[in-house]
Design a protein around this motif. Structure first.
Motif, short mmCIF file in Angstrom:
data_model
loop_
_atom_site.label_atom_id
_atom_site.label_comp_id
_atom_site.label_asym_id
_atom_site.label_seq_id
_atom_site.Cartn_x
_atom_site.Cartn_y
_atom_site.Cartn_z
N VAL A 29 7.95 7.57 9.45
CA VAL A 29 7.09 8.57 9.49
C VAL A 29 7.55 9.72 9.20
CG1 VAL A 29 5.69 9.42 11.70
CG2 VAL A 29 6.55 7.02 11.59
N TYR A 51 1.27 5.59 0.03
CA TYR A 51 1.78 4.47 -0.85
C TYR A 51 2.58 4.92 -2.02
CZ TYR A 51 -2.35 2.43 1.30
OH TYR A 51 -3.25 1.84 2.57
N THR A 110 -1.37 9.60 -0.08
CA THR A 110 -2.30 8.87 0.62
C THR A 110 -3.44 8.27 -0.36
OG1 THR A 110 -3.78 10.89 0.88
CG2 THR A 110 -2.03 10.61 2.43
N VAL A 161 1.94 -0.55 2.72
CA VAL A 161 2.15 0.66 3.08
C VAL A 161 3.71 1.03 3.19
CG1 VAL A 161 1.71 2.34 5.03
CG2 VAL A 161 0.30 0.79 4.47
N VAL A 163 -3.30 10.15 11.58
CA VAL A 163 -2.01 9.40 10.89
C VAL A 163 -2.95 8.93 9.47
CG1 VAL A 163 -0.96 7.20 10.86
CG2 VAL A 163 -1.30 8.53 12.98
N ALA A 164 -2.03 9.19 8.53
CA ALA A 164 -2.47 8.62 7.10
C ALA A 164 -1.40 7.82 6.68
CB ALA A 164 -2.67 9.70 6.18
N PHE A 165 -1.60 6.63 5.94
CA PHE A 165 -0.87 5.77 5.39
C PHE A 165 -0.46 6.45 3.91
CE2 PHE A 165 -3.01 2.78 8.07
CZ PHE A 165 -2.02 2.76 9.06
N GLN A 179 4.38 6.41 6.77
CA GLN A 179 3.18 7.14 7.50
C GLN A 179 3.11 8.78 7.54
OE1 GLN A 179 2.86 5.76 11.55
NE2 GLN A 179 1.23 4.51 11.04
N ILE A 224 8.34 1.15 9.28
CA ILE A 224 7.96 1.95 8.46
C ILE A 224 8.38 3.82 8.73
CG2 ILE A 224 6.32 0.68 7.19
CD1 ILE A 224 4.47 2.71 8.22
#
Length: 109
Positions: free
Chosen positions: A4, A51, A16, A32, A47-49, A35, A2
């Motif tokens: 970043v 969407y 987020t 997800v 770190v945050a995912f 990041q 994914i």
């Protein structure tokens, strides 16, 4: 793999979990997408995912049964396991008991 993105550089249309919740939305089982990384000096990066906002759905409303279950769970967290009294606040996990019981001198037999 994914993508970043660095802090504040995520593209439009991604959010987020907390940002979705502030909009009244939930991820709704979507994977997800990316990041978000925020570097820190003394520790590892935050770190945050991320969407997709367009795939998010509205948050489910609380039903009376869910409100009752939440109230019961919160009430159980206020009862001190040492003295059995309702402390009037949530018992800190670090102490494991209410503050007066934690401050009381320990009796050794």
């Amino acid at each position: 793999m994914i993508p970043v993105y660095r802090w504040r550089l995520a593209p439009e249309g991604l959010a987020t979990f907390r940002q979705l919740r502030a909009m009244g939305l939930r991820p709704a089982g979507q994977p997800v997408v990316a990041q978000l990384v925020r570097p820190r000096r003394q520790r590892g990066p935050l770190v945050a995912f991320l969407y997709r906002i367009d795939l998010a759905r509205p948050v489910r409303p609380m039903t009376p049964a869910r409100w009752a279950a939440l109230a019961k769970a919160n009430a159980a967290r206020r009862v001190c396991p040492a003295c059995g009294r309702d402390a009037g606040y949530r018992i800190p996990a670090s102490l494991g008991m209410c503050v007066p019981c934690a401050d009381a001198p320990q009796l050794v037999a």
